[in-house]
Design a protein around this motif. Sequence first.
Motif, PDB file in Angstrom:
ATOM      1  N   GLU A 502     -28.481  47.770   1.898  1.00 16.99           N
ATOM      2  CA  GLU A 502     -29.169  46.501   2.153  1.00 16.99           C
ATOM      3  C   GLU A 502     -30.679  46.699   2.231  1.00 16.99           C
ATOM      4  O   GLU A 502     -31.452  45.822   1.812  1.00 16.99           O
ATOM      5  CB  GLU A 502     -28.642  45.870   3.441  1.00 16.99           C
ATOM      6  N   GLN A 521     -22.532  42.261  -2.815  1.00 14.75           N
ATOM      7  CA  GLN A 521     -22.248  41.116  -1.954  1.00 14.75           C
ATOM      8  C   GLN A 521     -20.908  41.258  -1.240  1.00 14.75           C
ATOM      9  O   GLN A 521     -20.759  40.794  -0.109  1.00 14.75           O
ATOM     10  CB  GLN A 521     -22.288  39.824  -2.764  1.00 14.75           C
ATOM     11  N   LYS A 524     -21.438  43.170   1.860  1.00 13.56           N
ATOM     12  CA  LYS A 524     -22.053  42.330   2.883  1.00 13.56           C
ATOM     13  C   LYS A 524     -20.988  41.528   3.634  1.00 13.56           C
ATOM     14  O   LYS A 524     -21.067  41.356   4.851  1.00 13.56           O
ATOM     15  CB  LYS A 524     -23.060  41.377   2.246  1.00 13.56           C
ATOM     16  N   LEU A 525     -19.993  41.034   2.897  1.00 16.28           N
ATOM     17  CA  LEU A 525     -18.896  40.319   3.550  1.00 16.28           C
ATOM     18  C   LEU A 525     -18.113  41.248   4.467  1.00 16.28           C
ATOM     19  O   LEU A 525     -17.720  40.856   5.581  1.00 16.28           O
ATOM     20  CB  LEU A 525     -17.983  39.719   2.486  1.00 16.28           C
ATOM     21  N   TYR A 543     -24.930  36.344   7.579  1.00 17.56           N
ATOM     22  CA  TYR A 543     -24.572  37.111   6.381  1.00 17.56           C
ATOM     23  C   TYR A 543     -23.751  36.255   5.415  1.00 17.56           C
ATOM     24  O   TYR A 543     -23.929  36.342   4.187  1.00 17.56           O
ATOM     25  CB  TYR A 543     -23.796  38.364   6.764  1.00 17.56           C
ATOM     26  N   CYS A 544     -22.862  35.430   5.943  1.00 20.63           N
ATOM     27  CA  CYS A 544     -22.098  34.536   5.067  1.00 20.63           C
ATOM     28  C   CYS A 544     -23.028  33.571   4.338  1.00 20.63           C
ATOM     29  O   CYS A 544     -22.813  33.269   3.153  1.00 20.63           O
ATOM     30  CB  CYS A 544     -21.070  33.764   5.889  1.00 20.63           C
ATOM     31  N   GLN A 546     -26.152  34.180   3.503  1.00 20.92           N
ATOM     32  CA  GLN A 546     -26.877  34.927   2.473  1.00 20.92           C
ATOM     33  C   GLN A 546     -25.998  35.175   1.245  1.00 20.92           C
ATOM     34  O   GLN A 546     -26.457  35.055   0.096  1.00 20.92           O
ATOM     35  CB  GLN A 546     -27.356  36.262   3.053  1.00 20.92           C
ATOM     36  N   ILE A 547     -24.738  35.503   1.473  1.00 19.91           N
ATOM     37  CA  ILE A 547     -23.828  35.738   0.347  1.00 19.91           C
ATOM     38  C   ILE A 547     -23.599  34.443  -0.422  1.00 19.91           C
ATOM     39  O   ILE A 547     -23.591  34.431  -1.663  1.00 19.91           O
ATOM     40  CB  ILE A 547     -22.501  36.325   0.850  1.00 19.91           C
ATOM     41  N   VAL A 566     -15.550  34.313   1.514  1.00 19.09           N
ATOM     42  CA  VAL A 566     -16.753  33.937   2.261  1.00 19.09           C
ATOM     43  C   VAL A 566     -16.564  32.570   2.899  1.00 19.09           C
ATOM     44  O   VAL A 566     -16.943  32.340   4.056  1.00 19.09           O
ATOM     45  CB  VAL A 566     -17.986  33.957   1.343  1.00 19.09           C
TER      46      VAL A 566
END
Length: 608
Positions: A502, A521, A524-525, A543-544, A546-547, A566
Amino acid sequence: RQGYEDPRWQYPAASYRDDYTYQSHQWQPVAWQDDRDLRRGEPYGKSTSYRDQHYYKGYHPNLATTPLGQDSTQTYDSYKERYATAAWPEQAEGGTLSSRSGEASGQPREPSLLLLYRESGLSSSSSELSQYIREGADHHDAVLLGTWSPAQAEAPSVSTPAPVEPHKFPLPHVAVCFGAGGQLVLVCPHWPAEGQLAHVELHSLEVILHGTKDLEELQAFPGPLAREDLHKADVLTFCQQKIATSCDLSTQRGRDSALLWKLLVLLCRQNGSMMGSDTAELLMQDCRRREKYKRQSPTSNLIGLTDDELMSCQPGSLDLITGEVSPVVETQAQIVEKFTKLLYYGRKKDALVWAMRNQLWGHALFLSSKMDPRTYSWVLTGFTSTLATNDPLQTLFQLMSGRMPQAALCCGNATWGDWRPHLAAMLSNKAGDVELCHRAIVTMGDTLAGKGAVEAAHFCYLMADVPFGYFGVKADRMVLLGSSHCQAFAQFARTEAIQRMEVFEYCQQLRQPKCFLLPFQMYKLLYASRLADHGLPALALLYCEQIATALLGQDPASHPVLAQQVMKLAERLKLSDPLLLEMPEQDQTLEPDWLVQLRGCCQEWEVR
């Protein structure tokens, strides 16, 4: 039962079978082997059914309590009468079970024993009863079933309480579950039916896990890094702390890991851009020690002399060309003077040999460059032969000569030396064949990766702009920065590797604000789910977002599974948004715009 391989079980001795008292107290679920075995399907009557009745006595107390002087078959018949009265009260008078079950076919049909016992609740496992009573054995029970009808329910019978289903847990216990808001829910073992108040406790997972290594690692990271209130100094501080605490500089792998973090620091300071000389300076600063590369004397076959000719050129011998005796100890001026005298007599080849033997490579290279190309190549080969094999100058000269450097194929060994000076020489001198330089750097990364130096290999891949891939594709060279995707997923997708990746994506966004790494991505999840599991739902929701923003910028249909996952996680965490605390109570059911758009894209994809 299911534990036996042989369907015909081992049977007890005859003396045990004949002793009814022993069977009543020492009962075991075994099949009886005689001329009337149930499994053989042979007919039997009431007189031989006491063994089967004894099986139900062992499991069902209602059948075991037989009044004194009453036959077990009569008790069995009375039970069937009570069952028929409870099951079909409208048929208790003037009708029979056979007439009710045979309305459709026009022929009387008796109910199955397995169906009766399964519906009455006497056994929670119908598979156990099917071991002894088969659905297709109704014609064997004609004698037994023919004497029974619902009309017999009017006869007086012994009242037996209905069987009660046992409790799943014999003792009161605490029920536990995890909430999406980072909470642990406990339901205490109280009895509201008896007047006790129901007691439910809510505990924060962040408080419970306080002081654990995983939670501290998550809290130390200033993510998500794409938020507007983040300052670049926070990212630099985090990277420097990682270098100081997580990298063991006494090992080669620890130094390689620290080199990756230092590269991220350099990218962050220069807003995602760098030059080859910047990276070369970083490589040379991080070298543990400067190695001394021992030079060698050129061999006689390279300079074109035999052993006798080489001995005649030694100090103290007679020079056949000038007629002078060579001094024992020659100074630099005397060496140059002799080189000049040889040229006076027109002996260019002898002058080249003299210069090469006495390390006058400048004179030799200049003189050979004015001669034919074959002579120049011969002198150049003689010069490179004096360098050590692992000398970075060898790498540079081989690259400038249009050849694949040997360091790209042999680096990573303890005998070869450090790989960093060789990469620095290639990065700082990219003039010439750019494609060859790119292939040499990638080859060096493959060589390091094959020897287990994952961090060093990924550093080379970054210098060659190798794209990131996916975990399931083993042909991809990089998936997460500093982590090998050839190992198990649990060891591969570590929290530190996701955080480092990241930071690299953040450095790319400093140069291109709308840039993001699509293969990253999904990690990230995964990181957001770990935040939620450790009691940090607000950060997980960020974070959700951003994804979802990254997916909405592309076509969510290209990654439908990721978009759906997501959306599911965001729907569970949406009440953790701090903005809901500032909204009126009637507006707290509203959802953020990005979640509405993501749901619409997922529904559109499902329709298509």
